[in-house]
Scaffold this active site. Structure first.
Site, mmCIF file in Angstrom:
data_model
loop_
_atom_site.group_PDB
_atom_site.id
_atom_site.type_symbol
_atom_site.label_atom_id
_atom_site.label_comp_id
_atom_site.label_asym_id
_atom_site.label_seq_id
_atom_site.Cartn_x
_atom_site.Cartn_y
_atom_site.Cartn_z
ATOM 1 N N HIS A 261 42.571 39.822 40.966
ATOM 2 C CA HIS A 261 43.670 38.861 40.802
ATOM 3 C C HIS A 261 44.121 38.840 39.347
ATOM 4 C CE1 HIS A 261 44.019 36.869 44.644
ATOM 5 N NE2 HIS A 261 42.799 36.350 44.632
ATOM 6 N N HIS B 251 36.784 40.410 43.122
ATOM 7 C CA HIS B 251 37.977 39.808 43.732
ATOM 8 C C HIS B 251 38.791 39.067 42.670
ATOM 9 C CE1 HIS B 251 40.023 37.488 47.106
ATOM 10 N NE2 HIS B 251 40.188 36.649 46.096
ATOM 11 N N GLU B 252 38.103 38.283 41.880
ATOM 12 C CA GLU B 252 38.796 37.508 40.853
ATOM 13 C C GLU B 252 39.362 38.396 39.759
ATOM 14 O OE1 GLU B 252 35.629 35.018 39.898
ATOM 15 O OE2 GLU B 252 36.170 33.502 41.370
ATOM 16 N N HIS C 69 46.919 37.265 48.655
ATOM 17 C CA HIS C 69 45.884 37.891 49.482
ATOM 18 C C HIS C 69 46.532 38.701 50.590
ATOM 19 C CE1 HIS C 69 43.728 34.274 47.872
ATOM 20 N NE2 HIS C 69 42.929 35.260 47.516
HETATM 21 ZN ZN ZN Z 1 41.628 35.278 45.932
#
Ligand code: ZN
Ligand code: NAG
Ligand code: NAG
Ligand code: NAG
Ligand code: NAG
Length: 661
Positions: free
Chosen positions: A312, A308-309, A391
């Protein structure tokens, strides 16, 4: 003592977009810092990402064209997908003209590393190099092994998904001219135009959030005290760079204020530098140390958090949306990509969406709608009106790895819409065939997940009360709940305790379970049911709730189920069945089971002898199976009961027991 060789491109190979004049002045170091934070709630491994909140506290610097008439001694990242081969030393010398300072510089020609990416080669899996700063807290071997295995798995996954035009030669990060330089010669008639004239005596180092970037990872920098004299002093020497790397991931294990301030922060991340096309090339992931120590540590949750990171940091960020590029019409190498400009705006109903082509197509396909307004819906909680977060809106794309809240790791998907978004950055070639089924909302049309849609009882994905039921993937029993991100909509969330039907060790022998005929194990899924054994009289009519029964696929969207002590029964999707010996009924979910081969319990929790991992393997042998199942039902029960007892014992001897949420 070394110094930086200075390149002057008279006319840079203009394969990439021509840059407007102001951008051609000189290269500014790119220091874009974005912060991702993932919060894990203690119960149910619920995670919340506060990326945008933390990022707001961080200074963001932006710029960096590579095509400059005059490069200062701050060349920035001269990374260009479309750039031609790095100039040879000889060419540079002639381009430099009189400015090329004699022998000292010549010596450095051979060591100077041009950062370019391969122009013609096809995109290769992104090479993510992980580097742990020395100032990371001393961690124990156990913590280190948890960490490395999770990060390795995440990095491997991301590399298998994303390809880039590989950087040729070592990756060198830029120094921020605004930090090391007091002033830059600004008269274009000066020989040292755009070069640094005075060093900032307070200059110490470059950082990526709180990590000090080693000099070895950085370009050098020089000072030209006279406007027209080639004489210069080396402020910092050129580093060696990081070989075979397209993205440098600093990995920090800390007990930072952010970890402490938010008791459930597992990790957070930033990205610190981008190349000249805006593609992030360096970032930091901070893993909160306390998380690595916990008895309830969950490997898969950590892997998903890091992915997830990384997503990003690699571009799924509101601060990078406007730098995404359309490279669809280009040949290999990224030549001729054009900026997409402002991609995010509100749809008719006030929902902020990102409108890029692959995202729109992926969402249209997912919801089975041709509505052109179906941009990727962005989360609006904690965001001022008209602004967006980094998100997906979790009412619409629940279960996606890029929603702000991640549930149990078995329910988190690397979905087609997220991969489409990464494709639309223009920096990556994404292997879309690796997308995992999202299931949530699939085929439900353009209005799916809107505030009215979730409350009008028209969608089987939402619920209305606080009843017990099944999580939409039917792997878990669930309870109808809401949270701030759902804005009043209600969904079945996995129960906090022993919700997994597929876990044999969840088997309980209370009379309640006995009466309802439940079976736990790898083949079991959650069904809405109010079965009650007939001998318990009198039976009061009870509502349907989530129960665990065994299932086997016979064809796409077709399956049989087995209740404790019963034969295998066809369970018609969308209908209900009754079971001999029971009152009440079992509801057979429509288009949720036996349709998505990748919706299975995690392989780690499997007793290999007792199941077939691919449900479709059974399609070919239905009659045999049905026969065998019917004939051996009682016998199987006894066997699986014994197996479960032994498997429970085994699981408890495994040091990392992930079974406790
Ligand atoms: Zn996030
Ligand atoms: C995409 O991933 C699949 C599954 O890992 C693999 O078989 C396939 O070769 C990949 N495709 C490309 C173009 O890399
Ligand atoms: C939806 O169903 C619930 C429970 O059955 C009911 O209370 C509610 O009024 C229904 N809402 C609508 C809009 O039909
Ligand atoms: C979860 O299950 C355990 C063991 O059955 C029990 O002791 C505990 O109270 C349960 N917790 C909740 C929140 O139900
Ligand atoms: C089970 O649920 C069905 C449908 O809600 C209902 O008609 C039936 O009376 C219930 N039966 C029992 C035994 O609870």
């Amino acid at each position: 003592m070394t110094s930086v060789f200075i390149v002057t491109y008279k006319e840079a190979p203009a394969i990439d977009m021509p840059l407007p004049p102001p951008l051609r002045l000189w290269v500014v170091v790119v220091v874009v810092v974005l912060v991702v934070t993932v919060v894990v709630k203690p119960s149910g491994a619920l995670q919340r990402c506060i990326f945008d909140e933390v990022q707001a506290q961080v200074r963001v610097v932006r710029a960096a064209p590579n095509h400059t008439d005059n490069l200062t001694n701050e060349p920035g990242l001269r990374l260009s997908a479309g750039e031609e081969h790095p100039l040879t030393a000889g060419q540079r010398t002639s381009n430099q003209g009189g400015r090329t300072g004699v022998s000292v510089k010549q010596r450095h020609l051979s060591t100077r590393r041009e950062m370019t990416s391969s122009p013609a080669a096809s995109p290769q899996p992104i090479r993510i190099h992980t580097w742990i700063p020395r100032e990371s807290d001393n961690i124990t071997d156990a913590e280190r092994s948890r960490l490395t295995s999770a990060v390795e798995e995440a990095v491997k996954k991301v590399s298998s998904l994303l390809s880039v035009n590989s950087i040729l030669g070592p990756l060198l990060l830029s120094r921020d001219v605004n930090k090391y330089c007091k002033f830059v010669w600004s008269n274009s008639r000066n020989a040292n135009y755009n070069r640094c004239g005075r060093a900032n005596m307070n200059y110490r180092n470059e950082t990526c959030l709180d990590v000090i970037i080693p000099d070895d990872h950085l370009t050098g920098c020089d000072i030209y005290p006279e406007p027209d004299s080639p004489g210069r002093t080396v402020l910092r020497a050129e580093g060696a760079g990081i070989p075979d790397t397209d993205f440098l991931l600093y990995l920090h294990i800390r007990s930072t204020d952010k970890c402490r301030a938010q008791p459930h922060v597992l990790a957070y991340a930033v990205h610190c530098q981008t190349d000249t096309h805006g593609r992030p090339v360096a970032g930091l992931v901070v893993i909160c140390r306390h998380k690595l120590r916990e008895a309830a540590y969950n490997h898969q949750t950590t892997v998903q958090t890091v992915i997830h990171e990384l997503f990003h940091a690699l571009g799924f960020s509101k601060d990078l949306f406007h730098t995404w590029r359309d490279c669809s019409s280009t040949t290999q190498g990224g030549a001729g990509c054009s900026p997409l400009g402002k991609l995010v705006h509100s749809d008719g109903s006030g929902q902020m969406r990102i409108y890029s082509q692959s995202v729109i197509s992926a969402l249209q396909e997912h919801l089975a709608s041709a509505d052109p307004e179906l941009g990727g819906p962005l989360e609006n909680l904690h965001v001022a009106a008209g602004r967006v977060s980094s998100h997906w809106e979790s009412r619409v794309l629940r279960g996606s790895i890029m929603t702000a809240v991640l549930e149990d790791s078995t329910t988190v998907r690397i979905d087609p819409v997220t991969l489409a978004a990464l494709q639309d950055t223009g920096w990556y070639t994404v292997n879309l065939s690796q997308a995992q089924s999202l299931v949530w909302g699939q085929g439900d049309g353009a209005t799916f997940g809107s505030l009215s849609n979730c409350k009008d009882n028209s969608s089987s994905f939402f619920c209305t009360g606080s009843e017990l039921g099944c999580h939409f993937l039917h792997l878990h029993k669930g309870e109808c709940q809401t949270d701030p991100y759902l804005e009043g909509c209600r969904v079945f969330k996995p129960l906090k305790n022993a919700s997994e039907c597929w876990k044999g060790e969840n088997t309980r022998q209370s009379t309640v379970e006995e009466r309802s005929g439940e079976i736990w194990g790898f083949e079991s899924r959650c069904f809405f049911s109010n079965l009650t054994r007939q001998r318990q009289l009198p039976v009061l009519s009870s509502p349907l709730e989530g129960r665990c029964y065994r299932h086997r696929c016979t064809a796409p969207n077709r399956y049989r189920i087995q209740v404790s002590g019963s034969d295998w029964m066809d369970c018609p999707a969308g209908g209900t069945i009754q079971i001999k010996g029971f009152q009440g009924l079992v509801s057979c979910p429509q288009r949720r089971l036996c349709l998505y081969p990748d919706i299975t319990p995690p392989p780690g929790d499997v007793n290999p002898a007792s199941h077939t991992s691919n449900p479709y393997e059974m399609f070919a042998s239905v009659p045999v199976l049905a026969f065998a199942a019917a004939a051996a039902a009682v016998c199987l029960l006894a066997v699986s009961y014994r197996k479960c007892r032994s498997c429970r014992d085994r699981i408890h001897t495994v040091p990392e027991d992930h079974s406790h949420p």
